[in-house]
Design a protein around this motif. Structure first.
Motif, short mmCIF file in Angstrom:
data_model
loop_
_atom_site.label_atom_id
_atom_site.label_comp_id
_atom_site.label_asym_id
_atom_site.label_seq_id
_atom_site.Cartn_x
_atom_site.Cartn_y
_atom_site.Cartn_z
N PHE A 81 0.82 -1.23 0.00
CA PHE A 81 0.00 0.00 0.00
C PHE A 81 0.85 1.27 0.00
O PHE A 81 0.31 2.36 -0.10
CB PHE A 81 -0.90 0.01 1.25
CG PHE A 81 -0.12 -0.13 2.54
CD1 PHE A 81 0.46 0.96 3.15
CD2 PHE A 81 0.08 -1.39 3.11
CE1 PHE A 81 1.20 0.83 4.32
CE2 PHE A 81 0.81 -1.54 4.28
CZ PHE A 81 1.38 -0.42 4.88
N GLU A 179 -1.85 -1.86 11.03
CA GLU A 179 -2.77 -1.67 9.87
C GLU A 179 -4.02 -2.53 10.02
O GLU A 179 -5.13 -2.06 9.80
CB GLU A 179 -2.14 -1.96 8.49
CG GLU A 179 -0.65 -1.66 8.31
CD GLU A 179 -0.26 -0.21 8.43
OE1 GLU A 179 -1.12 0.66 8.61
OE2 GLU A 179 0.96 0.07 8.38
N ARG A 198 5.93 -7.42 14.82
CA ARG A 198 5.48 -6.02 14.75
C ARG A 198 4.56 -5.68 15.93
O ARG A 198 4.65 -4.61 16.51
CB ARG A 198 4.77 -5.76 13.40
CG ARG A 198 4.52 -4.29 13.13
CD ARG A 198 4.12 -4.02 11.69
NE ARG A 198 3.77 -2.62 11.50
CZ ARG A 198 4.60 -1.65 11.15
NH1 ARG A 198 5.86 -1.91 10.93
NH2 ARG A 198 4.19 -0.40 11.04
N ILE A 248 -4.76 5.71 0.50
CA ILE A 248 -4.65 6.61 -0.66
C ILE A 248 -3.80 5.89 -1.72
O ILE A 248 -2.64 5.54 -1.45
CB ILE A 248 -3.94 7.95 -0.28
CG1 ILE A 248 -4.63 8.66 0.89
CG2 ILE A 248 -3.82 8.86 -1.49
CD1 ILE A 248 -5.98 9.26 0.57
N1 SAM Z 1 8.23 2.74 8.04
C1 SAM Z 1 7.57 2.88 9.28
C2 SAM Z 1 6.43 1.91 9.41
O1 SAM Z 1 5.98 1.40 8.39
O2 SAM Z 1 6.00 1.70 10.54
C3 SAM Z 1 7.12 4.28 9.54
C4 SAM Z 1 6.24 4.85 8.45
S1 SAM Z 1 4.59 4.67 8.95
C5 SAM Z 1 4.32 6.21 9.67
C6 SAM Z 1 3.72 4.71 7.56
C7 SAM Z 1 2.23 4.55 7.87
O3 SAM Z 1 1.50 5.39 7.01
C8 SAM Z 1 1.78 3.13 7.60
O4 SAM Z 1 1.90 2.36 8.76
C9 SAM Z 1 0.35 3.32 7.14
O5 SAM Z 1 -0.53 3.24 8.23
C10 SAM Z 1 0.35 4.74 6.57
N2 SAM Z 1 0.37 4.69 5.10
C11 SAM Z 1 1.39 4.34 4.30
N3 SAM Z 1 1.02 4.37 3.01
C12 SAM Z 1 -0.27 4.77 3.00
C13 SAM Z 1 -1.22 4.98 1.97
N4 SAM Z 1 -0.93 4.77 0.70
N5 SAM Z 1 -2.45 5.39 2.33
C14 SAM Z 1 -2.76 5.60 3.64
N6 SAM Z 1 -1.91 5.40 4.64
C15 SAM Z 1 -0.68 4.98 4.33
#
Ligand code: SAM
Ligand code: MD0
Ligand code: SF4
Length: 374
Positions: A81, A179, A198, A248
Motif C-alpha cells: 500500500f 494496519e 510487529r 490513498i
Molecule cells: N516505516 C515505518 C512503518 O511502516 O512503521 C514508519 C512509516 S509509517 C508512519 C507509515 C504509515 O503510514 C503506515 O503504517 C500506514 O498506516 C500509513 N500509510 C502508508 N502508506 C499509506 C497509503 N498509501 N495510504 C494511507 N496510509 C498509508
C-alpha cells in the motif's frame, strides 16, 4: 442531554450503545459493529455528537498539534500500500542530514507544535551496519534537547535494545501501526514481515517506558469484524494514541488501482475510537485529505492534528507526499483558523507536556475502563 437524545433517536440499540459509552460502560463487539455500520445522517450525527462530548469531558476545547519530519524515505520493505516500498522508483527518495533534521525540528517548535514526530522507512542505512542505530538514537536525543518538546519516533521494527536506548535519551513515544489485526490481510499488506514481531514491538516499547501509538489502515479489504478486532487489540495493548487512515492509492505500487474508501468509514472509526478510548489521543491526519479534511475529522471526535510539515524544506508526507505542504497550509498558522471556526483552540505546550508526563508516570499501572466484551 441523554434524556433529549433518548427521545429523538428512533433506534433503541443506538440510544443504548451511546448512553453506555457516555457512562463509560462496556460495549459489546456487536454494539461496536452496529455503530461502525451506521448509515442514517441523523444517527451518524448523534454518534459524532457523543464522541465530541466525550472529547470535551477529557480535553475541553483543546487540540494538540504534531510536527512531522519524514527524514528518510528509504525502506527495505515491500508494503503493498505504500509509495516508499523498496522497489518503487516513482517516489521521492531522500535521507536528510542530522543538521537538516535539527533545523526543521527547531522551526516546527518555534511555529508552536507540541511534539516532533521523527518518521522514517526501515532504512537499510541503519540495519546493515554494526551499531547502525546509534546515530538514530543520538539524533532523536538531540531533537529532544534542541526543541524541549516531547518526541515521537516511527522507525518501523527495530531491535529491542534500540527501543530502550531511545527511551534513555528522552524519546517519549513509539508509533507503529499494525494496519490490521487480521493476520491473513496483514500478510497481503506487509509481505515478508512478521505479524507477531510487529505487534510485540509495541509491548516492548511500553516495557521500555515509551508511550505507544497503534493504527488501522482503512479501505484495504478489511471487514467490519476486522475493525472491531483491531479496536480490541488496541485496548489489549493499552495504546495511548489510536489512529485510522484511509488508504490513498500511490503510483508504482501493487495497489495503485485500488480505490480510496468513502471517507464516512474513517469518520465512523474515529468516532467509535473516541467512544472506546475517551481519554486517549486520536489523530486527525492532514496526510489523507490535507487541510480540507481537517474539520470533518475533528467533528468526529479527533483531538490531535498530525502531519504538520514546514513548507520548502524538501520534506514529504506519507500517504499524501505533497498535498498542501509547499503552499504552507500544513502548518500551525494554516490550521488555527479552522480550529477557531469549530470553537476549538490549540492546547498550550504545558498542557501537552503535562499529559505526556502523567501518562508516563502511569505506564504499567493503567486500567482501561470501557473495554469491549468478548
Ligand atoms: N516505516 C515505518 C512503518 O511502516 O512503521 C514508519 C512509516 S509509517 C508512519 C507509515 C504509515 O503510514 C503506515 O503504517 C500506514 O498506516 C500509513 N500509510 C502508508 N502508506 C499509506 C497509503 N498509501 N495510504 C494511507 N496510509 C498509508
Ligand atoms: C501522519 N504522516 O500523522 C504522518 C504519519 C507517523 N507517526 C505518522 C503517518 O499522518
Ligand atoms: Fe516501508 Fe513503512 Fe512504507 Fe512499509 S509503510 S514500505 S515499512 S515506509
Amino acid at each position: 442531554m441523554l434524556y433529549v437524545m433518548a427521545r429523538i433517536i428512533p433506534s433503541f440499540k443506538l440510544e443504548d450503545a451511546l448512553e453506555k459509552a457516555y457512562k463509560r460502560r462496556r460495549l459489546s463487539r456487536e454494539e461496536v459493529a452496529f455503530l461502525l455500520g451506521l448509515k442514517g445522517e441523523g444517527e451518524v450525527a448523534q454518534l459524532f455528537h457523543v464522541a465530541r462530548s466525550l472529547r470535551q469531558r477529557y480535553f475541553g476545547d483543546k487540540i494538540f498539534l504534531y510536527g512531522f519530519i519524514y527524514f528518510s524515505t528509504h525502506c527495505r520493505n515491500y508494503c503493498t500500500f505504500c509509495s516508499y516500498r523498496a522497489p518503487n522508483k516513482l517516489c521521492k527518495r531522500y535521507r536528510k542530514t542530522d543538521s537538516e533534521v535539527i533545523e526543521v525540528a527547531r522551526e516546527l517548535a518555534e511555529s508552536g507544535v507540541h511534539l516532533i514526530d521523527l518518521t522514517l522507512g526501515e532504512d537499510p542505512f541503519y540495519y546493515v551496519r554494526d551499531n547502525g542505530f546509534e546515530s538514530l538514537v543520538e539524533l532523536a536525543g538531540r531533537v529532544k534537547v534542541e526543541t524541549g518538546l516531547p518526541v515521537m519516533i516511527s522507525p518501523g521494527v527495530v531491535p529491542k535494545q534500540v527501543l530502550s536506548d531511545l527511551a534513555d535519551v528522552g524519546v517519549d513515544w513509539y508509533a507503529c501501526y499494525q494496519e490490521t489485526h487480521n493476520q491473513q490481510l496483514f500478510r497481503r499488506l506487509r509481505p515478508e514481515q512478521n505479524y507477531d514481531s510487529r505487534l510485540k514491538e509495541k509491548y516492548l516499547a511500553k516495557e521500555s517506558g515509551l508511550l505507544v501509538e497503534e493504527g488501522i489502515l482503512a479501505g484495504v479489504g478489511e471487514s467490519q469484524a476486522d475493525i472491531v478486532t483491531s479496536m480490541q487489540a488496541m485496548q489489549d495493548l493499552g495504546a495511548h494514541q489510536v489512529r485510522v487512515m484511509s488508504f490513498i492509492p500511490q503510483e508504482g505500487i501493487p495497489m495503485s488501482d485500488w480505490p480510496s474508501p468513502p471517507r464516512i468509514h474513517e469518520m465512523l472509526i474515529i468516532a467509535v475510537l473516541r467512544l472506546l478510548f475517551p481519554d486517549r489521543l486520536i489523530p486527525a491526519s492532514l496526510d489523507i485529505d490535507g487541510v480540507e479534511g481537517l474539520q470533518e475529522r475533528l467533528k468526529a471526535g479527533a483531538n490531535v492534528i498530525t502531519s504538520l510539515i514546514p513548507p520548502d524544506m524538501g520534506l514529504t508526507g506519507v500517504a499524501q507526499a505533497s498535498l498542501d505542504v509547499n503552499d504552507g497550509y500544513r502548518t500551525v498558522r494554516g490550521v488555527l483558523p479552522l480550529l477557531e471556526e469549530l470553537g476549538l483552540s490549540a492546547a498550550t505546550r504545558e498542557d501537552y507536556i503535562g499529559w505526556v508526563r502523567n501518562e508516563k508516570d502511569n505506564l504499567g499501572k493503567r486500567d482501561i475502563c470501557a473495554e469491549l466484551t468478548e
